[in-house]
Design a protein around this motif. Structure first.
Motif, PDB file in Angstrom:
ATOM      1  N   GLU A 272       0.867  -1.176   0.000  1.00  0.00           N
ATOM      2  CA  GLU A 272       0.000   0.000   0.000  1.00  0.00           C
ATOM      3  C   GLU A 272       0.905   1.228   0.000  1.00  0.00           C
ATOM      4  N   LEU A 273       0.844   1.972  -1.074  1.00  0.00           N
ATOM      5  CA  LEU A 273       1.768   3.082  -1.300  1.00  0.00           C
ATOM      6  C   LEU A 273       0.989   4.383  -1.428  1.00  0.00           C
ATOM      7  N   GLU A 274       1.406   5.387  -0.666  1.00  0.00           N
ATOM      8  CA  GLU A 274       0.784   6.708  -0.772  1.00  0.00           C
ATOM      9  C   GLU A 274       1.813   7.711  -1.258  1.00  0.00           C
ATOM     10  N   LEU A 275       1.417   8.504  -2.239  1.00  0.00           N
ATOM     11  CA  LEU A 275       2.289   9.547  -2.786  1.00  0.00           C
ATOM     12  C   LEU A 275       1.563  10.885  -2.718  1.00  0.00           C
ATOM     13  N   ARG A 276       2.290  11.931  -2.328  1.00  0.00           N
ATOM     14  CA  ARG A 276       1.754  13.284  -2.354  1.00  0.00           C
ATOM     15  C   ARG A 276       2.354  13.985  -3.564  1.00  0.00           C
ATOM     16  N   VAL A 277       1.487  14.468  -4.436  1.00  0.00           N
ATOM     17  CA  VAL A 277       1.878  14.871  -5.791  1.00  0.00           C
ATOM     18  C   VAL A 277       1.989  16.390  -5.886  1.00  0.00           C
ATOM     19  N   PRO A 278       3.150  16.911  -6.305  1.00  0.00           N
ATOM     20  CA  PRO A 278       3.315  18.367  -6.397  1.00  0.00           C
ATOM     21  C   PRO A 278       2.667  18.947  -7.647  1.00  0.00           C
ATOM     22  N   TRP A 279       2.474  20.246  -7.647  1.00  0.00           N
ATOM     23  CA  TRP A 279       2.007  20.952  -8.831  1.00  0.00           C
ATOM     24  C   TRP A 279       3.013  20.731  -9.962  1.00  0.00           C
ATOM     25  N   GLY A 280       2.514  20.509 -11.156  1.00  0.00           N
ATOM     26  CA  GLY A 280       3.381  20.277 -12.304  1.00  0.00           C
ATOM     27  C   GLY A 280       3.624  18.818 -12.606  1.00  0.00           C
ATOM     28  N   CYS A 281       3.256  17.937 -11.707  1.00  0.00           N
ATOM     29  CA  CYS A 281       3.442  16.493 -11.908  1.00  0.00           C
ATOM     30  C   CYS A 281       2.139  15.879 -12.393  1.00  0.00           C
ATOM     31  N   SER A 282       2.190  15.169 -13.522  1.00  0.00           N
ATOM     32  CA  SER A 282       1.013  14.499 -14.065  1.00  0.00           C
ATOM     33  C   SER A 282       0.812  13.167 -13.358  1.00  0.00           C
ATOM     34  N   ILE A 283      -0.353  12.988 -12.736  1.00  0.00           N
ATOM     35  CA  ILE A 283      -0.633  11.731 -12.046  1.00  0.00           C
ATOM     36  C   ILE A 283      -0.732  10.578 -13.041  1.00  0.00           C
ATOM     37  N   ASP A 284      -1.294  10.817 -14.211  1.00  0.00           N
ATOM     38  CA  ASP A 284      -1.383   9.755 -15.226  1.00  0.00           C
ATOM     39  C   ASP A 284       0.010   9.264 -15.615  1.00  0.00           C
ATOM     40  N   LYS A 285       0.928  10.197 -15.850  1.00  0.00           N
ATOM     41  CA  LYS A 285       2.295   9.813 -16.214  1.00  0.00           C
ATOM     42  C   LYS A 285       3.000   9.136 -15.041  1.00  0.00           C
ATOM     43  N   LEU A 286       2.696   9.583 -13.843  1.00  0.00           N
ATOM     44  CA  LEU A 286       3.283   8.977 -12.652  1.00  0.00           C
ATOM     45  C   LEU A 286       2.866   7.510 -12.539  1.00  0.00           C
ATOM     46  N   ILE A 287       1.587   7.237 -12.717  1.00  0.00           N
ATOM     47  CA  ILE A 287       1.099   5.857 -12.610  1.00  0.00           C
ATOM     48  C   ILE A 287       1.672   4.995 -13.728  1.00  0.00           C
ATOM     49  N   THR A 288       1.780   5.561 -14.933  1.00  0.00           N
ATOM     50  CA  THR A 288       2.391   4.827 -16.047  1.00  0.00           C
ATOM     51  C   THR A 288       3.829   4.448 -15.723  1.00  0.00           C
ATOM     52  N   SER A 289       4.568   5.382 -15.127  1.00  0.00           N
ATOM     53  CA  SER A 289       5.957   5.128 -14.753  1.00  0.00           C
ATOM     54  C   SER A 289       6.047   4.044 -13.677  1.00  0.00           C
ATOM     55  N   ILE A 290       5.159   4.102 -12.713  1.00  0.00           N
ATOM     56  CA  ILE A 290       5.157   3.098 -11.635  1.00  0.00           C
ATOM     57  C   ILE A 290       4.864   1.713 -12.201  1.00  0.00           C
ATOM     58  N   GLN A 291       3.867   1.624 -13.064  1.00  0.00           N
ATOM     59  CA  GLN A 291       3.524   0.330 -13.635  1.00  0.00           C
ATOM     60  C   GLN A 291       4.674  -0.224 -14.484  1.00  0.00           C
ATOM     61  N   ALA A 292       5.365   0.667 -15.202  1.00  0.00           N
ATOM     62  CA  ALA A 292       6.482   0.224 -16.044  1.00  0.00           C
ATOM     63  C   ALA A 292       7.633  -0.338 -15.214  1.00  0.00           C
ATOM     64  N   HIS A 293       7.785   0.136 -13.985  1.00  0.00           N
ATOM     65  CA  HIS A 293       8.871  -0.338 -13.130  1.00  0.00           C
ATOM     66  C   HIS A 293       8.421  -1.440 -12.167  1.00  0.00           C
ATOM     67  N   ALA A 294       7.182  -1.866 -12.298  1.00  0.00           N
ATOM     68  CA  ALA A 294       6.684  -3.002 -11.513  1.00  0.00           C
ATOM     69  C   ALA A 294       6.481  -4.176 -12.469  1.00  0.00           C
ATOM     70  N   VAL A 295       7.601  -4.747 -12.905  1.00  0.00           N
ATOM     71  CA  VAL A 295       7.557  -5.780 -13.949  1.00  0.00           C
ATOM     72  C   VAL A 295       6.729  -6.984 -13.507  1.00  0.00           C
ATOM     73  N   HIS A 296       6.849  -7.344 -12.252  1.00  0.00           N
ATOM     74  CA  HIS A 296       6.101  -8.494 -11.727  1.00  0.00           C
ATOM     75  C   HIS A 296       4.983  -8.044 -10.781  1.00  0.00           C
ATOM     76  N   GLY A 297       4.539  -6.822 -10.974  1.00  0.00           N
ATOM     77  CA  GLY A 297       3.479  -6.305 -10.119  1.00  0.00           C
ATOM     78  C   GLY A 297       2.359  -5.678 -10.910  1.00  0.00           C
ATOM     79  N   LYS A 298       1.225  -5.512 -10.254  1.00  0.00           N
ATOM     80  CA  LYS A 298       0.096  -4.825 -10.885  1.00  0.00           C
ATOM     81  C   LYS A 298      -0.659  -4.031  -9.835  1.00  0.00           C
ATOM     82  N   ILE A 299      -1.338  -3.011 -10.310  1.00  0.00           N
ATOM     83  CA  ILE A 299      -2.125  -2.145  -9.437  1.00  0.00           C
ATOM     84  C   ILE A 299      -3.518  -2.737  -9.283  1.00  0.00           C
ATOM     85  N   LEU A 300      -3.899  -3.008  -8.038  1.00  0.00           N
ATOM     86  CA  LEU A 300      -5.231  -3.554  -7.766  1.00  0.00           C
ATOM     87  C   LEU A 300      -6.271  -2.451  -7.624  1.00  0.00           C
ATOM     88  N   SER A 301      -5.897  -1.365  -6.988  1.00  0.00           N
ATOM     89  CA  SER A 301      -6.829  -0.244  -6.818  1.00  0.00           C
ATOM     90  C   SER A 301      -6.029   1.041  -6.694  1.00  0.00           C
TER      91      SER A 301
END
Length: 394
Positions: A272-301
Motif C-alpha cells: 500500500e503506497l501513498e504519494l503526495r503529488v506536487p504541482w506540475g506532476c502528471s498523475i497519469d504519467k506517474l502511474i504509467t511510470s510506476i507500472q512500467a517499473h513493476a515488472v512483476h506487479g500490478k495495481i489492484l486499486s
C-alpha cells in the motif's frame, strides 16, 4: 452564552474516532446547539452512525459555506498527560484528541454564529459539519456533494492553519494498492534461482525514491507562493527542507506484506503506497511510470486527486486575509501545504475554498494534542468578520 473553549471541550469529550467513524453523538450536540440559537439544520447518515449536518433555510442558496469535520484519528491513553478524550481546560489550552484537528475549528464556527445571533445579525452562510474526513470523505463531504446538498460557492474550512496564513492549496494525492508475484525456490539459492515478490516491490520503491529527487516546473506566481509557504511551514513544524516537500513527490510505503517462510523465495507480496503529488506532476504519467517499473506487479486499486489551489486574487481569499489582519498582528498572506483535506473534493465540485482555523499544529494527530484558547477566540472573531463582509455584499 457558552465560551468557545467550553464548546471545544464538550466536542472533544464526545468520542468520534475514525475508524470506526461514528459521529451521531457529536452531530447531535451541534444540532442541539444550533437549535438553541435559532438555526435549523438537517442531519443525514447511515446505519453505522456516520452522520453529517447541514443548516437549512429559505430563499436562495447562500454564497458562503463554513465547513468542518467532526471525526478524529484514534488515540491510545498511553503517554498522555490528560486522558485523550477528557476535554480538560487548563493553563490556557483545551486538551484532547481533536482539539486541534479539528473540533477546535468547529467550536469557533459555532461561537461565531452564537455571537452574531446575540447581536441580532444574520448568518450569511450555510454550515456543514461532516464525518469521515480522516479516511477520505466517502460518507462525509463526498456524500453531501453527490446528493446535491451543497450549492457551489465560496467555502471556509476551519482546518488548523498558522495563525496569519490561511491555506489556499494542497498537493495532490495518489494511493495505490499493488500486488507482486514471484517464482518460489529454496531460499538458500536466491538470487541465483527464483524471483522474490518482496524484492520486486523493493525495486519499485527504489524507483519511487529516485522520483523524489525530481522537481517539477510551475509558473513563477505559484513558485513564489511555494517559497513563502516553505518558510512559514518550516518555522511552524520546526523542520528543514519544506521547500523540497512542497516541490517534490513525497511517498510513504505504509503497508507491505509478503512471503511465506524465511527459507522460501517469496511468491506473493502486497504493497500500500501513498504519494503526495506536487504541482506540475502528471498523475497519469506517474502511474504509467510506476507500472512500467513493476515488472512483476500490478495495481489492484487506486485513488487519485490532482493538486488544487484557489486563486489568491479571488474575493474569498482577499476577504479572509483582510479579516485575519484585523485580528492577528503581523504580516498576513496565503500559503499552500502538503496535507489532504475535504478542500480537494469541494474544489472539484466547483467551490472556491480557503482553510483557516485554530490549533497548535505541532500537536496535530500527536500525543497531548491541544489547542490554545486564544487561538479559538481569535478564529471565532475572524469568522465573524468574514460573515459580516458576506452579509454586506449579499
Amino acid at each position: 452564552m457558552r465560551a468557545v473553549s467550553r464548546i471545544c471541550a464538550d466536542l472533544v469529550a464526545i468520542r468520534s474516532e475514525n475508524p470506526p467513524g461514528r459521529t451521531d453523538e457529536v452531530i447531535e450536540y451541534i444540532r442541539a446547539f444550533l437549535t438553541e440559537i435559532g438555526i435549523s439544520s438537517s442531519v443525514s447518515g447511515n446505519t453505522a452512525g456516520e452522520c453529517n449536518l447541514v443548516t437549512t433555510g429559505t430563499g436562495q442558496p447562500k454564497k458562503l459555506l463554513f465547513c468542518g469535520h467532526v471525526d478524529v484519528v484514534p488515540a491510545l491513553d498511553a503517554g498522555w498527560t490528560h486522558p485523550p478524550f477528557s476535554g480538560i481546560i487548563q493553563d490556557g489550552f483545551v486538551h484532547g484528541r481533536g482539539s486541534t484537528d479539528m473540533k477546535g475549528g468547529c467550536a469557533s464556527i459555532l461561537a461565531a454564529c452564537q455571537a452574531r445571533v446575540d447581536r441580532s445579525e444574520e448568518i450569511p452562510a450555510t454550515l456543514a459539519f461532516v464525518c469521515d474526513e480522516e479516511t477520505g470523505g466517502e460518507n462525509g463531504i463526498r456524500r453531501l456533494l453527490s446528493e446535491g446538498a451543497l450549492t457551489p460557492g465560496d467555502c471556509v474550512i476551519a482546518e488548523p492553519t498558522p495563525s496569519r496564513h490561511p491555506c489556499i492549496g494542497q498537493k495532490g494525492l495518489c494511493r495505490l494498492e499493488m500486488v507482486f508475484s514471484g517464482t518460489p525456490a529454496h531460499g538458500s539459492l536466491y538470487p541465483a534461482v527464483g524471483t522474490s515478490a518482496i524484492m520486486e516491490s523493493m525495486t519499485l520503491l527504489n524507483h519511487v525514491k529516485a522520483l523524489n529527487k525530481k522537481e517539477y516546473p510551475v509558473d513563477p506566481s505559484l513558485n513564489a507562493i511555494i517559497a513563502q509557504s516553505s518558510a512559514v511551514l518550516g518555522r511552524e513544524f520546526g523542520i528543514d527542507g519544506v521547500g523540497d516537500i512542497l516541490k517534490r513527490l513525497t511517498f510513504n510505503p505504509g503497508v507491505i506484506k509478503g512471503g511465506e517462510k524465511s527459507n522460501v523465495v517469496a511468491q506473493h507480496c502486497t504493497l500500500e503506497l501513498e504519494l503526495r503529488v506536487p504541482w506540475g506532476c502528471s498523475i497519469d504519467k506517474l502511474i504509467t511510470s510506476i507500472q512500467a517499473h513493476a515488472v512483476h506487479g500490478k495495481i489492484l486499486s487506486q485513488e487519485t486527486h490532482n493538486p488544487s489551489i484557489t486563486d489568491p486574487a479571488s474575493p474569498l481569499v482577499e476577504i479572509t486575509c483582510d479579516a485575519v489582519k484585523r485580528v492577528q498582528e503581523g504580516e498576513v498572506f496565503p500559503i499552500v501545504q502538503w496535507a489532504a483535506s475535504d478542500a480537494r473534493h469541494l474544489r472539484a465540485a466547483g467551490f472556491k475554498v480557503i482553510e483557516y482555523g485554530p490549533g497548535e499544529i505541532p500537536t496535530l494527530h500527536a500525543v497531548n494534542e491541544r489547542t490554545p484558547i486564544d487561538s479559538l477566540e481569535k478564529a471565532s472573531l475572524v469568522y465573524q468578520d468574514i460573515m459580516a463582509k458576506y452579509a454586506e455584499t449579499g
